[in-house]
Design an enzyme around this catalytic site. Sequence first.
Site, PDB file in Angstrom:
ATOM      1  N   LYS A 296     -13.263  -4.153  10.987  1.00 40.48           N
ATOM      2  CA  LYS A 296     -13.932  -3.312  10.202  1.00 40.48           C
ATOM      3  C   LYS A 296     -15.423  -2.752  10.563  1.00 40.48           C
ATOM      4  CE  LYS A 296     -11.354  -4.951   6.059  1.00 40.48           C
ATOM      5  NZ  LYS A 296     -11.357  -5.583   4.744  1.00 40.48           N
TER       6      LYS A 296
ATOM      7  N   GLU B 184      -2.997 -14.593   2.799  1.00 43.44           N
ATOM      8  CA  GLU B 184      -1.691 -14.725   3.378  1.00 43.44           C
ATOM      9  C   GLU B 184      -1.168 -16.151   3.624  1.00 43.44           C
ATOM     10  OE1 GLU B 184       0.159 -12.057   3.840  1.00 43.44           O
ATOM     11  OE2 GLU B 184      -1.277 -10.403   3.424  1.00 43.44           O
TER      12      GLU B 184
ATOM     13  N   GLY C 159     -11.028  -0.628   1.551  1.00 40.13           N
ATOM     14  CA  GLY C 159      -9.909  -0.508   0.589  1.00 40.13           C
ATOM     15  C   GLY C 159     -10.549   0.845  -0.175  1.00 40.13           C
TER      16      GLY C 159
ATOM     17  N   LYS D  33      -6.407  -0.976   9.514  1.00 37.45           N
ATOM     18  CA  LYS D  33      -7.877  -1.308  10.390  1.00 37.45           C
ATOM     19  C   LYS D  33      -7.839  -1.841  11.933  1.00 37.45           C
ATOM     20  CE  LYS D  33      -8.221  -4.282   6.928  1.00 37.45           C
ATOM     21  NZ  LYS D  33      -6.860  -4.486   6.711  1.00 37.45           N
TER      22      LYS D  33
ATOM     23  N   VAL E 113       0.959  -1.309  -0.032  1.00 43.45           N
ATOM     24  CA  VAL E 113       0.154   0.062  -0.011  1.00 43.45           C
ATOM     25  C   VAL E 113       0.821   1.438   0.040  1.00 43.45           C
ATOM     26  CG1 VAL E 113      -1.913   1.256   1.449  1.00 43.45           C
ATOM     27  CG2 VAL E 113      -1.775  -1.156   1.032  1.00 43.45           C
TER      28      VAL E 113
ATOM     29  N   GLU F  51     -10.225   6.419   5.571  1.00 45.87           N
ATOM     30  CA  GLU F  51     -11.122   5.934   4.500  1.00 45.87           C
ATOM     31  C   GLU F  51     -10.786   4.582   4.007  1.00 45.87           C
ATOM     32  OE1 GLU F  51     -14.268   5.317   2.869  1.00 45.87           O
ATOM     33  OE2 GLU F  51     -14.181   7.456   3.073  1.00 45.87           O
TER      34      GLU F  51
ATOM     35  N   VAL G 147     -11.716   0.428   6.131  1.00 36.88           N
ATOM     36  CA  VAL G 147     -12.780  -0.480   6.013  1.00 36.88           C
ATOM     37  C   VAL G 147     -12.894  -1.145   4.660  1.00 36.88           C
ATOM     38  CG1 VAL G 147     -15.244  -0.627   6.178  1.00 36.88           C
ATOM     39  CG2 VAL G 147     -14.031   0.742   7.838  1.00 36.88           C
TER      40      VAL G 147
ATOM     41  N   ILE H 242     -13.241   1.120  -1.423  1.00 33.46           N
ATOM     42  CA  ILE H 242     -14.808   1.473  -1.571  1.00 33.46           C
ATOM     43  C   ILE H 242     -14.782   2.502  -0.750  1.00 33.46           C
ATOM     44  CG2 ILE H 242     -17.004   0.740  -1.106  1.00 33.46           C
ATOM     45  CD1 ILE H 242     -15.809  -2.233  -1.406  1.00 33.46           C
TER      46      ILE H 242
END
Length: 410
Positions: A200, A185, A129, A100, A11, A124, A127, A131
């Site tokens: 979330k 994972e 990603g 999160k 990320v 933002e 929860v 969306i």
Amino acid sequence: MNIAIMGFGVVGSGVAELIEKNHANITKRSMQQSLEIKYILDLREFPDSPFRDKIIHDFNQILNDDSVAVVVETMGGLHPAFEFVSALLQAGKSVVTSNKELVAAKGYELLTIAREKNVNFLFEASVGGGIPIIRPISQCLAANEINEIAGILNGTTNFILTKMITENMEFDAALKMAQELGYAEKDPTADVDGFDACRKICILASLCFGHHVYPDSVPTEGIRKISLRDVAYAADAGAVIKLLGVARKTESDKICIFVSPCLVQKSSQLASVDDVFNAILVRGDAIGDVVFYGRGAGKWPTASAVVADVIDCAKHLGKRKVLDWDVPVEGEIADISEIPFAFYVRGALPAGLSAEAAANAVGAEKILQIPNAPANEVALLTKKQTETALRASLAQAGFAPDSILRVTEY
């Protein structure tokens, strides 16, 4: 304006690359004359990265640099993320995170510091990603009393269940495929045991209902016990099995919140959400039902949400966005075992107990049928009742089922 990024993994690198790629537009939308990445904090070296000259290893360089106004936290985990973010907010820097675990566990504390220091703590991406969900709830739906949120909040488990439903794939095989494709994972515990979805739904419940909901107060069950027979029986009930995070206000103004696999009717908007996609249904008193749908994770969707928060922070330097919740309220979380639901029940019948007798014992409305079911197995859909009452009836009948799932009304 200068920013810093803490954590240069999937990320974090996506955030840096997106800012570089769309730099002119992002700077313009931030209402700043300039927006530059000054530091990237990581334990590792990145000699082949175009951002290698920005890599640092000392957090204090960011903390003590007054020219850095906004910091992106994409390290993940609770420690040292909490200590770093707390210190940055105390120092008067706004922070954006996709973490999160951090928000679910420490959101109230960090929002409190941000309020006291007149800076922003935005999350933002924590929860859904990519969306949009935090901003729509806090801004677009602000006129509503939100009384319920229900969502498919984890793409890995949704992918696994989709393979089980559409390709008759056993859980272990579907999990292995998810790992091979990079959706799961090597240690899939957080996903398949429901902990990711739990964090979330805690964030969403805290935002919608105004008090911090901690993950350890939420009954959480994953999908490891779901079998292909459960999938087939659900189909006979006109439903599919989805791992849901649910939070809603009860008539007594408590919060009913849980994470578990549920039977979702095929007519529901959530039933058709497949593969790694997520969907979050928000129910407001004025708007009714609104569903937010998209990819809930991944480098670019998550980076998109993070950078949008960076832009928001840049536009609100020296002033706060209204994004807050209060301390937990003792006794606010309802006992899920005392909330009425319809249930799906499957298991081997004890000797001497017929399917009809088992159905009568638990107030079943339907006995489900599938081809090649074991001779002594029964699957039932019950009428609406509490889990406490259901388990008492099962115990009285001497029936110890292998699977008990809630049936939703979405």
